[in-house]
Scaffold this active site. Structure first.
Site, PDB file in Angstrom:
ATOM      1  N   TYR A   1      21.797  80.474 100.126  1.00 36.47           N
ATOM      2  CA  TYR A   1      20.716  80.673 100.962  1.00 36.47           C
ATOM      3  C   TYR A   1      21.706  81.196 102.399  1.00 36.47           C
ATOM      4  O   TYR A   1      22.088  80.095 102.824  1.00 36.47           O
ATOM      5  CB  TYR A   1      19.829  79.972 101.230  1.00 36.47           C
ATOM      6  CG  TYR A   1      20.230  78.706 100.466  1.00 36.47           C
ATOM      7  CD1 TYR A   1      19.639  77.856 101.713  1.00 36.47           C
ATOM      8  CD2 TYR A   1      19.948  78.498  99.858  1.00 36.47           C
ATOM      9  CE1 TYR A   1      19.507  76.492 102.051  1.00 36.47           C
ATOM     10  CE2 TYR A   1      20.478  76.630  99.560  1.00 36.47           C
ATOM     11  CZ  TYR A   1      20.073  76.372 100.785  1.00 36.47           C
ATOM     12  OH  TYR A   1      20.242  74.626 100.601  1.00 36.47           O
TER      13      TYR A   1
ATOM     14  N   LYS B   1      14.836  81.075 105.457  1.00 40.35           N
ATOM     15  CA  LYS B   1      15.781  81.032 104.374  1.00 40.35           C
ATOM     16  C   LYS B   1      15.785  82.560 103.434  1.00 40.35           C
ATOM     17  O   LYS B   1      14.414  82.355 103.142  1.00 40.35           O
ATOM     18  CB  LYS B   1      15.544  79.798 103.355  1.00 40.35           C
ATOM     19  CG  LYS B   1      16.213  78.111 103.856  1.00 40.35           C
ATOM     20  CD  LYS B   1      15.503  77.520 103.592  1.00 40.35           C
ATOM     21  CE  LYS B   1      15.837  75.919 103.967  1.00 40.35           C
ATOM     22  NZ  LYS B   1      15.621  74.559 102.832  1.00 40.35           N
TER      23      LYS B   1
ATOM     24  N   HIS C   1      11.862  70.330 100.367  1.00 40.56           N
ATOM     25  CA  HIS C   1      12.392  70.469 101.594  1.00 40.56           C
ATOM     26  C   HIS C   1      12.117  71.285 102.699  1.00 40.56           C
ATOM     27  O   HIS C   1      11.827  72.592 102.539  1.00 40.56           O
ATOM     28  CB  HIS C   1      14.180  70.820 101.192  1.00 40.56           C
ATOM     29  CG  HIS C   1      14.702  69.841 100.057  1.00 40.56           C
ATOM     30  ND1 HIS C   1      15.644  70.112  99.696  1.00 40.56           N
ATOM     31  CD2 HIS C   1      14.488  68.178 100.334  1.00 40.56           C
ATOM     32  CE1 HIS C   1      15.762  68.831  98.772  1.00 40.56           C
ATOM     33  NE2 HIS C   1      14.708  67.942  98.920  1.00 40.56           N
TER      34      HIS C   1
ATOM     35  N   ASP D   1      14.425  63.799  96.601  1.00 43.86           N
ATOM     36  CA  ASP D   1      13.268  64.144  96.242  1.00 43.86           C
ATOM     37  C   ASP D   1      12.092  63.232  95.214  1.00 43.86           C
ATOM     38  O   ASP D   1      11.034  63.418  94.837  1.00 43.86           O
ATOM     39  CB  ASP D   1      13.750  65.310  94.981  1.00 43.86           C
ATOM     40  CG  ASP D   1      13.999  66.466  96.169  1.00 43.86           C
ATOM     41  OD1 ASP D   1      14.629  66.373  96.997  1.00 43.86           O
ATOM     42  OD2 ASP D   1      15.530  67.214  94.814  1.00 43.86           O
TER      43      ASP D   1
END
Length: 180
Positions: free
Chosen positions: A130, A70, A61, A167
């Site tokens: 995250y 991130k 992503h 996905d």
């Protein structure tokens, strides 16, 4: 905090110092001044928590607006975490880094803006935390195919992974919106 450079110099592994004894352990997982000095000056605005079962693959992503850096860590279980460089002008464009993150090793992975991110769960369950440098923007989110032959990511997979419908719809690098 120990910082380890990967094959893509902008992607870093952070190893917190863990103090252990018979009671358990203590480690500092985040300090703004240390991150700014040792990795990159950034401000984080959003924290996320994902729980996934064995065989789940999330990603790859990224967002083309509200681009997110991130800082990823695993607090339960183990994952193989991947960052793919999507910066067209980068000397490492199209390359990837894969790092084992687990509750046991305590490692964190810094994935700067301009990268796609994904992970594969190898333990019964895994929980990932995250921090993001910008807010989630679903209208600017994109997904690369996890099995794109051009990327040739060496996922530690022995059977078909569990994928979300999003996905399953990922595009190949040749068709993906990229960063300059």
């Amino acid at each position: 905090m120990k910082v380890i450079t990967t094959s893509i110099p902008d992607v870093k592994i952070l190893e917190p110092i863990r103090f252990s004894d018979e009671r358990g352990f203590f480690m500092e997982t985040w300090r703004q001044s240390g991150f700014d000095e040792l990795v990159a000056p950034r401000q984080f605005v959003q924290d996320n928590h994902a729980r996934s079962c064995r065989g789940t693959l999330r990603g790859l992503h990224y967002q083309t607006q509200n681009t997110q850096g991130k800082l990823v860590r695993v607090v339960v279980g183990e994952v193989f975490d991947v960052a793919v460089d999507l910066r067209r002008r980068s000397p490492t464009f199209g390359q990837w880094v894969g790092v084992w993150l687990s509750a046991e090793n305590g490692r964190q992975l810094w994935i700067p803006e301009g990268f796609a991110h994904g992970f594969y769960v190898t333990s019964d369950w895994a929980e990932s935390l995250y921090r993001c440098t910008d807010y989630y923007n679903p209208t600017a989110e994109h997904c690369l195919r996890w099995d794109d032959a051009t990327l040739a990511i060496a996922w530690p997979i022995s059977s078909s992974p569990l994928l979300s419908s999003k996905d399953q719809q990922g595009c190949c690098l040749a068709e993906a919106p990229l960063f300059d």
